[in-house]
Design a protein around this motif. Sequence first.
Motif, PDB file in Angstrom:
ATOM      1  N   UNK A  23       0.839  -1.210   0.000  1.00  0.00           N
ATOM      2  CA  UNK A  23       0.000   0.000   0.000  1.00  0.00           C
ATOM      3  C   UNK A  23       0.871   1.257   0.000  1.00  0.00           C
ATOM      4  N   UNK A  24       1.968   1.209   0.744  1.00  0.00           N
ATOM      5  CA  UNK A  24       2.901   2.343   0.775  1.00  0.00           C
ATOM      6  C   UNK A  24       3.479   2.588  -0.619  1.00  0.00           C
ATOM      7  N   UNK A  60       6.335   8.152  -7.346  1.00  0.00           N
ATOM      8  CA  UNK A  60       7.290   7.089  -7.005  1.00  0.00           C
ATOM      9  C   UNK A  60       8.415   7.560  -6.111  1.00  0.00           C
ATOM     10  N   UNK A  61       8.318   8.815  -5.633  1.00  0.00           N
ATOM     11  CA  UNK A  61       9.378   9.332  -4.753  1.00  0.00           C
ATOM     12  C   UNK A  61       8.849   9.490  -3.322  1.00  0.00           C
ATOM     13  N   UNK A  62       9.755   9.433  -2.364  1.00  0.00           N
ATOM     14  CA  UNK A  62       9.384   9.623  -0.959  1.00  0.00           C
ATOM     15  C   UNK A  62       9.397  11.128  -0.670  1.00  0.00           C
ATOM     16  N   UNK A  63       8.283  11.678  -0.184  1.00  0.00           N
ATOM     17  CA  UNK A  63       8.263  13.128   0.087  1.00  0.00           C
ATOM     18  C   UNK A  63       9.119  13.495   1.300  1.00  0.00           C
ATOM     19  N   UNK A  64       9.766  14.646   1.232  1.00  0.00           N
ATOM     20  CA  UNK A  64      10.620  15.109   2.338  1.00  0.00           C
ATOM     21  C   UNK A  64       9.825  16.057   3.222  1.00  0.00           C
ATOM     22  N   UNK A  78       4.205  16.083   7.174  1.00  0.00           N
ATOM     23  CA  UNK A  78       2.758  15.929   6.993  1.00  0.00           C
ATOM     24  C   UNK A  78       2.436  14.972   5.854  1.00  0.00           C
ATOM     25  N   UNK A  79       3.197  15.064   4.758  1.00  0.00           N
ATOM     26  CA  UNK A  79       2.959  14.149   3.628  1.00  0.00           C
ATOM     27  C   UNK A  79       3.351  12.727   3.997  1.00  0.00           C
ATOM     28  N   UNK A  80       4.413  12.580   4.752  1.00  0.00           N
ATOM     29  CA  UNK A  80       4.870  11.238   5.136  1.00  0.00           C
ATOM     30  C   UNK A  80       3.852  10.526   6.018  1.00  0.00           C
ATOM     31  N   UNK A  81       3.312  11.234   7.013  1.00  0.00           N
ATOM     32  CA  UNK A  81       2.387  10.555   7.940  1.00  0.00           C
ATOM     33  C   UNK A  81       1.049  10.210   7.283  1.00  0.00           C
ATOM     34  N   UNK A  82       0.801  10.751   6.092  1.00  0.00           N
ATOM     35  CA  UNK A  82      -0.408  10.377   5.338  1.00  0.00           C
ATOM     36  C   UNK A  82      -0.232   9.045   4.617  1.00  0.00           C
ATOM     37  N   UNK A  83       0.993   8.546   4.557  1.00  0.00           N
ATOM     38  CA  UNK A  83       1.257   7.310   3.820  1.00  0.00           C
ATOM     39  C   UNK A  83       0.881   6.090   4.671  1.00  0.00           C
ATOM     40  N   UNK A  84       0.406   5.017   4.028  1.00  0.00           N
ATOM     41  CA  UNK A  84       0.014   3.816   4.794  1.00  0.00           C
ATOM     42  C   UNK A  84       1.175   3.247   5.597  1.00  0.00           C
ATOM     43  N   UNK A  85       0.912   2.940   6.857  1.00  0.00           N
ATOM     44  CA  UNK A  85       1.922   2.295   7.701  1.00  0.00           C
ATOM     45  C   UNK A  85       3.001   3.235   8.216  1.00  0.00           C
ATOM     46  N   UNK A 125       3.919   6.155  10.690  1.00  0.00           N
ATOM     47  CA  UNK A 125       3.559   6.995  11.828  1.00  0.00           C
ATOM     48  C   UNK A 125       4.583   8.106  12.003  1.00  0.00           C
ATOM     49  N   UNK A 126       4.446   8.846  13.066  1.00  0.00           N
ATOM     50  CA  UNK A 126       5.345  10.007  13.268  1.00  0.00           C
ATOM     51  C   UNK A 126       6.790   9.570  13.486  1.00  0.00           C
ATOM     52  N   UNK A 127       6.978   8.431  14.176  1.00  0.00           N
ATOM     53  CA  UNK A 127       8.356   7.997  14.407  1.00  0.00           C
ATOM     54  C   UNK A 127       9.028   7.625  13.092  1.00  0.00           C
ATOM     55  N   UNK A 128       8.336   6.840  12.286  1.00  0.00           N
ATOM     56  CA  UNK A 128       8.902   6.457  10.985  1.00  0.00           C
ATOM     57  C   UNK A 128       9.155   7.702  10.141  1.00  0.00           C
ATOM     58  N   UNK A 129       8.179   8.591  10.092  1.00  0.00           N
ATOM     59  CA  UNK A 129       8.322   9.810   9.277  1.00  0.00           C
ATOM     60  C   UNK A 129       9.518  10.638   9.744  1.00  0.00           C
TER      61      UNK A 129
END
Length: 213
Positions: free
Chosen positions: A90-91, A101-105, A108-115, A117-121
């Motif tokens: 899903x991610x 296809x890129x990971x946003x820097x 707020x955009x990161x925590x919207x991604x499936x799986x 959370x704030x720690x991962x982001x």
Amino acid sequence: MHTDHFEQVMRTLKRRYVARAESAKDTPWESVLFTMLTARSRDEQVEPAFRALMRAYPTPAALSRARVSDVAHIIRTIGLYRGKARNAVALAHALVERHGGKVPADLDALVELPGVGRKTASCVLVYAFDIPAIAVDTHVLRVTNRLGWVKETTPEKTERALREVLPKKHWLDLNRVMVQFGRDVCTPGTRPRCFACPVATWCGFPNKTKTSR
Ligand code: SF4
């Protein structure tokens, strides 16, 4: 908390531990996927499965086309692997569809991604983009509370409280040095190794240990 204490503790720990280690997982895609897979699992346990997954599906586009059951089979040695396989696909989908296809820097955009959370982001911002963020894992939670920098019980509250008190110049190094220090000296459980602690002078922990037993 006296602000000098942040300086003293961070300076001491940065001298002792590798503040900016080279990591094979520092591309944004590797960083976000690895961090997601390590939730409630040990890095060493995840590493071989992660490598196998990267070999089979090296990019978000490739993983987005994978069957969840195939991904689950590859990472079956990791705890909670079924859910993580679903999240990983899903991610990858979300990255392809929303971010080319890129990971946003961006937190707020990161925590919207499936799986994610704030720690991962926050880990992705720090480790893959060199953007200051406070990644509160179990070590940062325990050590910063013992030091008396904050008085919180959850990662979310600890992150919020640290944002208020810890000068931003320390954010990039915080997770890296605290993880090493937390494994090495300020260990989990009731008996951290205070007798061997280089920052005991600035620590507010009331039950400091004096010996190893
Ligand atoms: S004195 Fe003990 S509790 Fe305080 S930081 Fe050092 S090891 Fe942790």
